[in-house]
Enzyme design. Structure first.
Site, mmCIF file in Angstrom:
data_model
loop_
_atom_site.group_PDB
_atom_site.id
_atom_site.type_symbol
_atom_site.label_atom_id
_atom_site.label_comp_id
_atom_site.label_asym_id
_atom_site.label_seq_id
_atom_site.Cartn_x
_atom_site.Cartn_y
_atom_site.Cartn_z
ATOM 1 N N LEU A 1 0.875 -1.171 0.000
ATOM 2 C CA LEU A 1 0.000 0.000 0.000
ATOM 3 C C LEU A 1 0.912 1.221 0.000
ATOM 4 C CD1 LEU A 1 -2.655 -0.972 2.712
ATOM 5 C CD2 LEU A 1 -3.108 -0.646 0.273
ATOM 6 N N ASP A 2 0.522 2.273 -0.726
ATOM 7 C CA ASP A 2 1.406 3.424 -0.778
ATOM 8 C C ASP A 2 1.360 4.223 0.526
ATOM 9 O OD1 ASP A 2 -0.703 5.305 -0.854
ATOM 10 O OD2 ASP A 2 -0.805 5.255 -3.037
ATOM 11 N N LEU A 3 2.222 5.206 0.614
ATOM 12 C CA LEU A 3 2.437 5.950 1.858
ATOM 13 C C LEU A 3 1.145 6.519 2.429
ATOM 14 C CD1 LEU A 3 4.584 7.196 3.835
ATOM 15 C CD2 LEU A 3 4.602 9.185 2.304
#
Length: 234
Positions: free
Chosen positions: A105-107
């Site tokens: 999952l991105d930041l």
């Protein structure tokens, strides 16, 4: 942890620095057990998680580990990072540094994140032909419209990668909140798909992977091991 497969005689030869003929003698003398079964075949294929004992002493006893994490926003999906806190930093398991991430999952995204040391399991989750569905709740900056539903279902062409996304299900929950179901995970795919409608993603939260939903008892940053049933369910 990569799942290394090897012949038993090769493994023992390298482990004890002995010749293959000496390994055959060990087996003939019935001194070797693999997964608590007497090993007599030099051609036996073992892997990283095979329990191997010689003369009652454990030679290899690696355990497959599977962890569910409620990833918070602002934590990077990586094992190491010089700038941001990583998901590994959030874990409190003694084996945490042996884990890798099964579907990042991105930041700025939150929700269900899976970690494991079993590469065969994580590869199964990530392969497109496995068709493991991932469900996200998405909050948008602008109002949702019904034409988005058909566009997601048809698939969208991205020229840069020369790909067309697989059909995705979009369910409108309210004016600004949608549920999206994908069977793939291209780079920033959901954000880019809504970007076609000039509708910015404000929040992105992964609710489930396959039949495995994020444990509602886990607060952001908390984690727990998966049960055997959960591991085998996806």
């Amino acid at each position: 942890m990569a799942i290394n497969r090897s012949r038993l005689d090769k493994f023992l030869s390298e482990r004890f620095n002995i010749k293959r003929k000496d390994v055959r003698l060990l087996l003939a003398q019935k001194r070797v057990l693999v997964d608590e079964q007497l090993a007599l075949d030099v051609d036996l294929i073992i892997d990283t998680f095979s329990l191997i004992t010689v003369d009652g002493e454990i030679v290899q006893n690696n355990q497959a580990k599977y962890v569910m994490l409620h990833k918070p926003v602002g934590v990077v999906s990586a094992t190491k990072d010089d700038i941001h806190q990583t998901v590994i930093d959030l874990l409190d398991f003694p084996y945490k540094h042996s884990l890798h991430i099964a579907g990042r999952l991105d930041l700025n995204s939150s929700g269900l994140l899976l970690l494991t040391n079993d590469s065969r399991w994580s590869e199964k989750l990530s392969k497109p032909n496995s068709k493991v569905a991932k469900i996200y709740q998405v909050t948008l900056g602008n109002k949702l419209t019904n034409d988005m539903i058909s566009a997601f279902l048809t698939g969208m062409y991205f020229e840069f990668e020369n790909i067309t996304t697989k059909p995705a299900k979009l369910e409108i929950l309210s004016e600004h909140i949608a549920r999206v179901e994908l069977v793939e995970g291209k780079y920033h795919q959901i954000k880019r798909m809504f970007g076609r409608f000039r509708n910015p993603v404000v929040k992105l939260h992964r609710q489930s992977i396959g039949s495995l939903a994020l444990d509602e008892n886990l607060k952001p940053g908390e984690s727990r091991e998966l049960s055997s049933f959960e591991v085998n369910s996806i």
